[in-house]
Scaffold this active site. Sequence first.
Site, PDB file in Angstrom:
ATOM      1  N   ASP A  54       0.842  -1.197   0.000  1.00  0.00           N
ATOM      2  CA  ASP A  54       0.000   0.000   0.000  1.00  0.00           C
ATOM      3  C   ASP A  54       0.878   1.249   0.000  1.00  0.00           C
ATOM      4  O   ASP A  54       1.542   1.546   0.991  1.00  0.00           O
ATOM      5  CB  ASP A  54      -0.886  -0.018   1.253  1.00  0.00           C
ATOM      6  N   TYR A 113       3.240   9.593  -0.627  1.00  0.00           N
ATOM      7  CA  TYR A 113       4.284   8.932   0.179  1.00  0.00           C
ATOM      8  C   TYR A 113       5.648   9.113  -0.519  1.00  0.00           C
ATOM      9  O   TYR A 113       6.672   8.765   0.056  1.00  0.00           O
ATOM     10  CB  TYR A 113       4.025   7.432   0.349  1.00  0.00           C
ATOM     11  N   LYS A 133      -2.466   5.958  -4.306  1.00  0.00           N
ATOM     12  CA  LYS A 133      -3.538   6.911  -4.010  1.00  0.00           C
ATOM     13  C   LYS A 133      -3.299   8.252  -4.692  1.00  0.00           C
ATOM     14  O   LYS A 133      -2.147   8.712  -4.764  1.00  0.00           O
ATOM     15  CB  LYS A 133      -3.635   7.141  -2.485  1.00  0.00           C
ATOM     16  N   HIS A 183      -7.194   9.758  -1.873  1.00  0.00           N
ATOM     17  CA  HIS A 183      -6.515   9.714  -0.575  1.00  0.00           C
ATOM     18  C   HIS A 183      -7.212  10.568   0.484  1.00  0.00           C
ATOM     19  O   HIS A 183      -7.312  10.175   1.646  1.00  0.00           O
ATOM     20  CB  HIS A 183      -5.071  10.197  -0.792  1.00  0.00           C
TER      21      HIS A 183
END
Length: 283
Positions: free
Chosen positions: A44, A49, A74, A107
């Site tokens: 994930d 990120y 996301k 997200h």
Amino acid sequence: MQSVKLNDGNKIPAVGFGVFLIENNGPTYDAVKNALKAGYRHIDTAAAYFNEADVGKAVKESGIAREEIFITSKLWLQDHGYEAAKKAVDVSLQNLGMEYMDLYLIHQPYGDVLGAWRALEEAKQAGKIKSIGVSNMTPKIYSELVPQFSTLPAVNQVECNPTFQQKELRSLMDKDSVKLEAWYPLGHGNRELLTNPAIVEMAHKYSKNAGQIILRFEVQEGFIVLPKSTNAERIAGNINIFDFELTTDEMEKIRAMDTGKGSHNPDAPGVAEYLLQNFKVHD
Ligand code: A2P
């Protein structure tokens, strides 16, 4: 590894490895490589990120067939709106070096979510994404937005653990067969939770650690869990939860630990502004 059937017919492994706050250019590559070695088949990540590239590299170099690994990424808030989201899907695919993603989520549920959702629906139609979903939707946000979607999300990824069991949200999502994905499934290492006497007793009974008991509870509740650990033994242990089953009484004991409160309130004013100021995936 047990999997969960989504409302679009696809299947997702019940435990995934999350890479939030792990750096790109090495650390994420190593973490994903080790997770795959430990048996994880569900990773994930997210545009925000900043480590999709390392995830893609680790998957490619693992020698495991792409279709055996479930990849989630996301869409970031900056790219909400139809046109921006369409481009962002392609950027995520490019960063990952993949032809498709198994799951792509909105997200954060702010701004032009409806335009972004249409772009995700089209990307799914085009085969770029197998399943689409949302994240951080509270009951209030879910009730406002999801009825305006022309297709249902497959999942809603939210904070969830024994002290914050999302009961109201789950009853809304259950009506749509939308699965809950849990971030902070261990309460972010909450000591009180991990040393709760009832949980510790169950851990002794099943020769597991407290984290495994909590994750087992969540999986038995039907959640998809994304536990975090930097410790190799616990990383491996957190997927080793399919050889025992909690009894109805034990499930009830953990259900009773719900306080209805989490660490993050997506309904609070200013959350979108804060996120936009602090996470920029492009200029
Ligand atoms: P560590 O990295 O030392 O394993 P969450 O997934 O809810 O964010 O929780 C992550 C926290 O829980 C980390 O501090 C992690 O510490 C700890 N943790 C992860 N797995 C376990 C486990 N099986 N038992 C106890 N603590 C765990």
